[in-house]
Design a protein around this motif. Structure first.
Motif, PDB file in Angstrom:
ATOM      1  N   LEU A 107      63.314 -10.685  58.283  1.00 40.61           N
ATOM      2  CA  LEU A 107      63.435 -11.962  57.565  1.00 40.61           C
ATOM      3  C   LEU A 107      63.805 -11.729  56.105  1.00 40.61           C
ATOM      4  CD1 LEU A 107      62.907 -15.076  57.394  1.00 40.61           C
ATOM      5  CD2 LEU A 107      60.572 -14.485  56.766  1.00 40.61           C
ATOM      6  N   TYR A 119      66.337 -15.688  62.326  1.00 41.91           N
ATOM      7  CA  TYR A 119      65.556 -15.355  61.127  1.00 41.91           C
ATOM      8  C   TYR A 119      65.664 -16.447  60.065  1.00 41.91           C
ATOM      9  CZ  TYR A 119      64.479 -10.692  62.868  1.00 41.91           C
ATOM     10  OH  TYR A 119      63.986  -9.650  63.612  1.00 41.91           O
ATOM     11  N   GLY A 167      62.465 -18.566  58.606  1.00 39.25           N
ATOM     12  CA  GLY A 167      62.181 -18.781  57.187  1.00 39.25           C
ATOM     13  C   GLY A 167      61.973 -20.245  56.873  1.00 39.25           C
TER      14      GLY A 167
END
Length: 235
Positions: free
Chosen positions: A42, A213, A217
């Motif tokens: 991430l 990813y 987030g």
């Protein structure tokens, strides 16, 4: 003293007062992101940091990520102990060493500032599930959060847990870790968990692709914002 000079001094004094008041209202918001491979993958700058900076535009937002692939939670929790009946190999990593590394990064990022809010975002658990150490996972994660409370001298920590995906949905240990993560989020005064079941990559059921990813987030940020606002509403 002339009336003009008095007026100028009054305006100057008012400006200083307003500036001081604004500085006093500005909060230092600390976001700590840690865990193993899916946290390593991430990039907070893609979607997490922009979201929290936009939401808290008037505050000093500090985002710290410190993660390591393939690591068990014992490397964060200092009091970790092998669960009864479980086994471990000859390689025994030191308890809490990655936590200490994380805290060094946090201390450096704060630069002497005292955070008004602390949010801990956690994405980890695969290693413990596969090793058969699920029985002590709940204690280890809550213990890690308590370490943060002590070290940062901050009682009200927002905790966002990325629940393991359903990659090994038929595995008992895997599901036990997922359940423990949900329980931690439920038991924390300011806790929440994030669903990752739909983020599995097409070629890798354990890890995510670029879009996955980015979405992770965004989900982490949404929960972090929600919990920060919940904390403020309680005060």
């Amino acid at each position: 003293m002339s009336s003009i000079r008095i007026l100028i001094l009054s305006i100057f004094g008012l400006a200083i007062g307003l500036s001081t008041a604004a500085a006093a209202e500005k909060k230092v918001r600390l976001f700590i992101l840690s865990g193993q491979s899916n946290m390593v993958g991430l990039d907070p700058k893609v979607s997490f940091t922009p979201a929290v900076e936009k939401e808290f535009a008037g505050d000093d937002v500090i985002v710290v990520k410190n993660a390591a692939s393939g690591q068990p939670i014992r490397r964060w929790y200092k009091k970790w102990a092998l669960p009864a009946g479980a086994a471990e190999g000859s390689s025994k990593p030191k308890n809490g060493d990655l936590y200490e590394r994380m805290m060094e990064t946090v201390t450096s990022a704060l630069g002497g500032k005292k955070p008004d809010t602390v949010t801990f975002v956690w994405m980890q658990g695969e290693r413990d599930a596969k090793a058969g150490w699920q029985a002590v996972y709940y204690e280890a994660l809550t213990g890690t959060v308590d370490q943060l409370r002590t070290d940062l001298k901050h009682k009200d920590i927002a905790v966002v847990v990325g629940r393991l995906s359903d990659n090994l949905k038929n595995d008992q240990g895997w599901n036990a870790v997922r359940a423990a993560q949900e329980k931690v989020a439920a038991d924390e005064p300011f806790g929440a968990w994030v669903d990752t079941d739909d983020l599995n990559g097409t070629h890798d059921g354990l890890h995510y692709n670029k879009q996955g990813y980015a979405e992770l987030g965004r989900r982490f940020a949404a929960r972090a914002i929600e919990l920060n606002r919940k904390q403020e509403a309680k005060k």
